[in-house]
Enzyme design. Structure first.
Site, PDB file in Angstrom:
ATOM      1  N   THR A   1       9.143   4.081  -0.569  1.00  0.00           N
ATOM      2  CA  THR A   1       9.205   2.692  -0.603  1.00  0.00           C
ATOM      3  C   THR A   1       9.688   1.856   0.530  1.00  0.00           C
ATOM      4  O   THR A   1      10.268   2.329   1.482  1.00  0.00           O
ATOM      5  CB  THR A   1       9.941   2.320  -1.780  1.00  0.00           C
ATOM      6  OG1 THR A   1       9.908   1.201  -2.153  1.00  0.00           O
ATOM      7  CG2 THR A   1      11.401   2.680  -1.519  1.00  0.00           C
TER       8      THR A   1
ATOM      9  N   HIS B   1      -4.072  -3.288  -0.529  1.00  0.00           N
ATOM     10  CA  HIS B   1      -4.372  -4.537  -1.162  1.00  0.00           C
ATOM     11  C   HIS B   1      -5.312  -5.308  -0.220  1.00  0.00           C
ATOM     12  O   HIS B   1      -4.875  -6.405   0.437  1.00  0.00           O
ATOM     13  CB  HIS B   1      -2.976  -5.261  -1.391  1.00  0.00           C
ATOM     14  CG  HIS B   1      -1.860  -4.575  -2.095  1.00  0.00           C
ATOM     15  ND1 HIS B   1      -0.536  -5.166  -2.120  1.00  0.00           N
ATOM     16  CD2 HIS B   1      -1.881  -3.951  -2.992  1.00  0.00           C
ATOM     17  CE1 HIS B   1      -0.099  -4.266  -2.825  1.00  0.00           C
ATOM     18  NE2 HIS B   1      -0.870  -3.264  -3.292  1.00  0.00           N
TER      19      HIS B   1
ATOM     20  N   HIS C   1      -3.857   3.648  -1.941  1.00  0.00           N
ATOM     21  CA  HIS C   1      -3.767   2.463  -2.666  1.00  0.00           C
ATOM     22  C   HIS C   1      -3.615   1.398  -1.634  1.00  0.00           C
ATOM     23  O   HIS C   1      -2.560   1.407  -0.887  1.00  0.00           O
ATOM     24  CB  HIS C   1      -2.688   2.469  -3.718  1.00  0.00           C
ATOM     25  CG  HIS C   1      -2.430   1.208  -4.341  1.00  0.00           C
ATOM     26  ND1 HIS C   1      -3.161   0.248  -4.805  1.00  0.00           N
ATOM     27  CD2 HIS C   1      -1.233   0.512  -4.499  1.00  0.00           C
ATOM     28  CE1 HIS C   1      -2.605  -0.452  -5.360  1.00  0.00           C
ATOM     29  NE2 HIS C   1      -1.212  -0.507  -5.060  1.00  0.00           N
TER      30      HIS C   1
ATOM     31  N   GLY D   1       0.867  -1.207  -0.027  1.00  0.00           N
ATOM     32  CA  GLY D   1       0.001   0.027   0.081  1.00  0.00           C
ATOM     33  C   GLY D   1       0.825   1.173  -0.011  1.00  0.00           C
ATOM     34  O   GLY D   1       2.042   1.255   0.313  1.00  0.00           O
ATOM     35  N   ASN D   2       0.125   2.353  -0.468  1.00  0.00           N
ATOM     36  CA  ASN D   2       0.966   3.506  -0.537  1.00  0.00           C
ATOM     37  C   ASN D   2      -0.310   4.995  -0.321  1.00  0.00           C
ATOM     38  O   ASN D   2      -1.272   4.370  -0.832  1.00  0.00           O
ATOM     39  CB  ASN D   2       1.961   3.872  -1.720  1.00  0.00           C
ATOM     40  CG  ASN D   2       1.198   2.991  -2.834  1.00  0.00           C
ATOM     41  OD1 ASN D   2       0.543   3.585  -3.590  1.00  0.00           O
ATOM     42  ND2 ASN D   2       1.971   1.774  -3.240  1.00  0.00           N
TER      43      ASN D   2
ATOM     44  N   HIS E   1      -4.164  -7.323  -7.788  1.00  0.00           N
ATOM     45  CA  HIS E   1      -3.371  -6.232  -7.125  1.00  0.00           C
ATOM     46  C   HIS E   1      -3.794  -5.915  -5.780  1.00  0.00           C
ATOM     47  O   HIS E   1      -3.286  -5.892  -5.047  1.00  0.00           O
ATOM     48  CB  HIS E   1      -2.717  -5.205  -8.372  1.00  0.00           C
ATOM     49  CG  HIS E   1      -1.674  -4.396  -7.763  1.00  0.00           C
ATOM     50  ND1 HIS E   1      -0.976  -3.391  -8.564  1.00  0.00           N
ATOM     51  CD2 HIS E   1      -1.297  -4.084  -6.487  1.00  0.00           C
ATOM     52  CE1 HIS E   1      -0.085  -2.756  -7.988  1.00  0.00           C
ATOM     53  NE2 HIS E   1      -0.201  -2.988  -6.648  1.00  0.00           N
TER      54      HIS E   1
ATOM     55  N   SER F   1       6.936   2.953  -5.207  1.00  0.00           N
ATOM     56  CA  SER F   1       7.091   2.298  -6.627  1.00  0.00           C
ATOM     57  C   SER F   1       6.030   2.752  -7.269  1.00  0.00           C
ATOM     58  O   SER F   1       6.041   2.646  -8.518  1.00  0.00           O
ATOM     59  CB  SER F   1       7.336   0.940  -6.641  1.00  0.00           C
ATOM     60  OG  SER F   1       6.347  -0.028  -5.904  1.00  0.00           O
ATOM     61  N   GLU F   2       4.973   3.095  -6.768  1.00  0.00           N
ATOM     62  CA  GLU F   2       3.693   3.361  -7.405  1.00  0.00           C
ATOM     63  C   GLU F   2       3.645   4.913  -7.645  1.00  0.00           C
ATOM     64  O   GLU F   2       2.485   5.528  -7.908  1.00  0.00           O
ATOM     65  CB  GLU F   2       2.520   2.911  -6.524  1.00  0.00           C
ATOM     66  CG  GLU F   2       2.355   1.347  -6.400  1.00  0.00           C
ATOM     67  CD  GLU F   2       2.031   0.743  -7.780  1.00  0.00           C
ATOM     68  OE1 GLU F   2       1.759   1.202  -8.795  1.00  0.00           O
ATOM     69  OE2 GLU F   2       1.626  -0.567  -7.641  1.00  0.00           O
TER      70      GLU F   2
END
Length: 344
Positions: free
Chosen positions: A54, A106, A104, A38-39, A165, A84-85
């Site tokens: 990250t 999962h 974001h 997640g981010n 994802h 990384s997103e």
């Protein structure tokens, strides 16, 4: 926040960092993130965002786990290494200037549900208002690299699933984006429980709960809000037996107008017991729905429900939402019938 309005952040960078930390802890506590997945990001100003670094755990973020990023170049401003997103986040902000926050994650049940399904249609009323039909887009890489399908879905709803994802939600602030993800996760649990008790497959449950337009054959397409389209809306609504029954039962007497944001063109409909008795250009109608052309096209082409577009601020409703809610059933039927008059 109105359609097309650019959001202005009144918080300083440190306050935004604190909000990101709070949101990460909330996601962790609610079981919506695990491990290092997640981010989270938030807009600082027109050219800068803050994003989690990250390799960080969202449940235990510290201020130095959040880095500043140039929205235009994607480069880190100062120390640290961005998630990384970062490409996904920057592309969303570039395409949606009124959006101020992205989350974001999962989530387990959501990911599991969408392994076997390409969309979810909520069954509870509140979720229908806030989520609408949630769709998914294929995902073939660990980090999102193909943003076109993601942006396409986000133009009609504020949440989309990345199959195999996770999920991406955007909003005016971080809490709003969090709530969308939480609501979606709850609805996937409801689907699981429903299947268990009804002894049906998830696919059959979704199929049985959906309402198909009356016309299954080739459908004529109309110019948006042309005279022909307005006349066809009147004809379909007034000739629909279900609509007339619902309108009569709920005493649906009101004036509803629709407005094209770019031009201000307005078309009004006077309802008497659910029947359209008069049309016009009354901008002072009791209820006025305003949206840009892209959103209106999505409505008529079955891509978004007007109730959902309103709660997600993609459409503006002038009028008492609580009052129009008593006509939820006939209004829902009207919106279903609208899909029988798609636009070119």
């Amino acid at each position: 926040m109105g359609a097309g309005e650019v959001f202005k952040n009144n918080m300083n960078p440190q306050e935004i960092k604190n909000k990101i930390i709070e949101t990460g802890k909330l996601l962790w506590d609610k079981g919506l993130v695990t491990g290092f997945n997640g981010n989270i990001s938030a807009r600082v100003d027109a050219g800068t965002i803050l994003i989690t670094a990250t390799g960080t755990c969202l449940g235990y973020l510290k201020p130095n786990d959040i880095v500043a990023l140039s929205l235009m170049t994607g480069e880190v401003l100062g120390d640290g290494k961005a998630s990384s997103e970062k490409f996904m986040h920057t592309e969303v902000y570039k395409n949606f200037p009124d959006i101020n926050a992205i989350v974001h994650t999962h989530p387990t049940y959501t990911n599991g549900f969408f392994l076997s399904n390409d969309h979810l249609e909520p069954k509870t009323f509140e979720a229908k208002f806030y989520l609408g039909i949630v769709k998914s887009v294929p995902q073939s890489t660990p980090s999102v690299t193909a943003m076109e399908p993601v942006i396409k879905e986000l133009k009609v709803t504020n949440i989309v699933v990345l199959r195999n994802h996770g999920v991406v939600a955007m909003g005016k602030d971080l809490f709003y984006a969090f709530v969308l993800i939480q609501e979606l996760e709850e609805q996937t649990k409801v689907e699981l429980v429903d299947v268990h008790f009804s002894n049906k497959s998830v696919i059959n449950s979704l199929r049985d709960s959906s309402v198909s337009p009356q016309n299954d054959g080739p459908t004529k397409k109309y110019k948006l809000f042309s005279k022909d389209q307005i006349n066809e809306i009147v004809r379909i609504v007034n000739n629909d037996a279900q609509m007339q029954e619902l309108g009569s039962k709920t005493a649906m007497n009101m004036d509803l107008a629709v407005c094209l944001q770019e031009t201000g063109d307005t078309h009004s409909f006077k309802f008497e017991n659910g029947r359209i008795t008069k049309t016009g250009q009354d901008k002072e109608a009791e209820f006025l729905i305003t949206a840009n052309e892209a959103i209106w096209r999505a409505v008529f082409n079955r891509e978004i429900d007007p109730f959902v577009a309103t709660t997600q601020k993609k459409m503006n409703l002038r009028g008492d939402f609580a009052r129009i809610s008593k006509w939820y059933a006939p209004c829902s039927r009207i919106f279903q019938l609208w899909t029988n008059v798609p636009v070119e």
